[in-house]
Design an enzyme around this catalytic site. Structure first.
Site, short mmCIF file in Angstrom:
data_model
loop_
_atom_site.label_atom_id
_atom_site.label_comp_id
_atom_site.label_asym_id
_atom_site.label_seq_id
_atom_site.Cartn_x
_atom_site.Cartn_y
_atom_site.Cartn_z
N ASP A 130 -49.45 131.84 47.81
CA ASP A 130 -48.50 131.48 46.74
C ASP A 130 -49.32 130.90 45.60
O ASP A 130 -50.10 129.96 45.81
CB ASP A 130 -47.52 130.41 47.23
N ASP A 153 -33.04 134.38 50.19
CA ASP A 153 -33.52 133.00 50.33
C ASP A 153 -32.31 132.11 50.39
O ASP A 153 -31.54 132.03 49.42
CB ASP A 153 -34.40 132.64 49.13
O1 LIG Z 1 -41.18 134.20 47.29
C1 LIG Z 1 -40.72 133.66 46.26
O2 LIG Z 1 -40.33 134.34 45.30
C2 LIG Z 1 -40.63 132.15 46.16
C3 LIG Z 1 -39.97 131.61 45.08
C4 LIG Z 1 -39.88 130.22 44.96
C5 LIG Z 1 -40.44 129.39 45.92
C6 LIG Z 1 -41.12 129.95 47.00
C7 LIG Z 1 -41.20 131.32 47.12
N1 LIG Z 1 -41.86 131.89 48.18
C8 LIG Z 1 -42.47 131.14 49.22
C9 LIG Z 1 -43.01 132.02 50.26
O3 LIG Z 1 -42.85 133.21 50.31
C10 LIG Z 1 -43.84 131.34 51.32
O4 LIG Z 1 -45.14 131.79 51.18
C11 LIG Z 1 -43.38 131.65 52.69
O5 LIG Z 1 -42.02 131.38 52.83
C12 LIG Z 1 -44.22 130.91 53.75
O6 LIG Z 1 -43.60 129.73 54.23
P1 LIG Z 1 -44.36 128.72 55.25
O7 LIG Z 1 -44.95 129.54 56.34
O8 LIG Z 1 -43.27 127.80 55.74
O9 LIG Z 1 -45.41 128.00 54.46
#
Ligand SMILES: O=C(O)c1ccccc1NCC(=O)[C@H](O)[C@H](O)COP(=O)(O)O
Length: 242
Positions: A11, A130
């Protein structure tokens, strides 16, 4: 039984690889160069990279050049997410050579456009669902955007190929994925589901592997890898052994 696909996450915020808690702007922990992180997951055996432009998602700018640079450096499949909401941002994302893109806000705010690009680009388009509870969130997860199951039914009827399902309450918390939510979504669609948010342990990945027969195709893993709860090599071995 098929093996659960693993998608390590990078990210990007303000040029840095970060992890957020509940996707909240300002909750960042920084983990340095996105390219280095992505290359590290590739060297560790990843077949997929989940690459998110958080600034584009939040509307605080974008990391488009960097995202393109990272995607072009990968020999593995890349799923791009964050701020892809119109023809220009979709064209820029697809021009990176990514395998697929993940649409979020657009599916809530401009459903006609999303139906059009689903028809045009098929399985190059996934939709991110989401949720808080069963309410969808858009604009970097900051605004309510309708009911999960109504939206899922609409997208299914339009031929959406795949869903990336995130329980925002779990995201970045290392509290484990929301297995109930994933089961409920799998029961509501025949399309593959990629689970996102909350993975904390190899047991979580084994539990997600148990949902593969229901329709869970893959799992995005962010914080757990950066926090070194386990290595990607261990994760790959764990899901292969289920
Ligand atoms: O994916 C998006 O567009 C997004 C937008 C705003 C906030 C977060 C977003 N994505 C986050 C992710 O895709 C994380 O990388 C993913 O959920 C991993 O989560 P974790 O394993 O709990 O760190």
């Amino acid at each position: 039984m098929s093996t659960l696909e693993l998608l390590p996450a990078v990210d990007v915020r303000d040029g840095q690889a970060v992890r957020l808690v509940h996707g909240e702007s300002g909750s960042e922990t920084s983990y340095g160069s996105p390219l280095e992180a992505a290359l590290a997951w590739q060297r560790a055996g990843a077949e997929w990279l989940h690459l998110v432009d958080l600034d584009a998602a939040f509307g605080t700018g974008d990391n488009r050049d960097l995202v393109r640079q990272v995607t072009e450096a990968m020999d593995i499949k890349v799923e791009l997410s964050g701020g892809i909401r119109d023809d220009a941002s979709l064209a820029a994302a697809l021009a990176t050579g990514c395998t697929r893109v993940n649409l979020g806000t657009a599916a809530l705010e401009t459903p006609e456009w999303v139906a059009k690009v689903i028809a045009e680009f098929g399985d190059k388009i996934a939709v991110g669902l989401d949720v808080r509870g069963t309410t969808l969130r858009g604009r970097g997860w900051t605004r309510d955007g309708g009911d999960l199951y109504e939206t899922l039914a609409r997208l299914d009827s339009e031929g959406c190929a795949r869903y990336v399902v995130t329980d925002i309450a779990k995201d970045g918390t290392l509290q484990g994925p929301n297995l109930e939510l994933l089961k409920n979504v799998c029961a509501a669609t025949d399309k593959p589901v990629v689970a996102s948010g909350g993975v904390s342990s190899l047991d979580d990945l084994r539990a997600l592997s148990g949902l593969v027969p229901l329709g869970v195709e893959g799992a995005i893993v962010g914080k757990a890898l950066y926090a070194k709860a386990f290595t990607l090599e261990e994760a790959i071995a764990a899901v292969a052994a289920v």
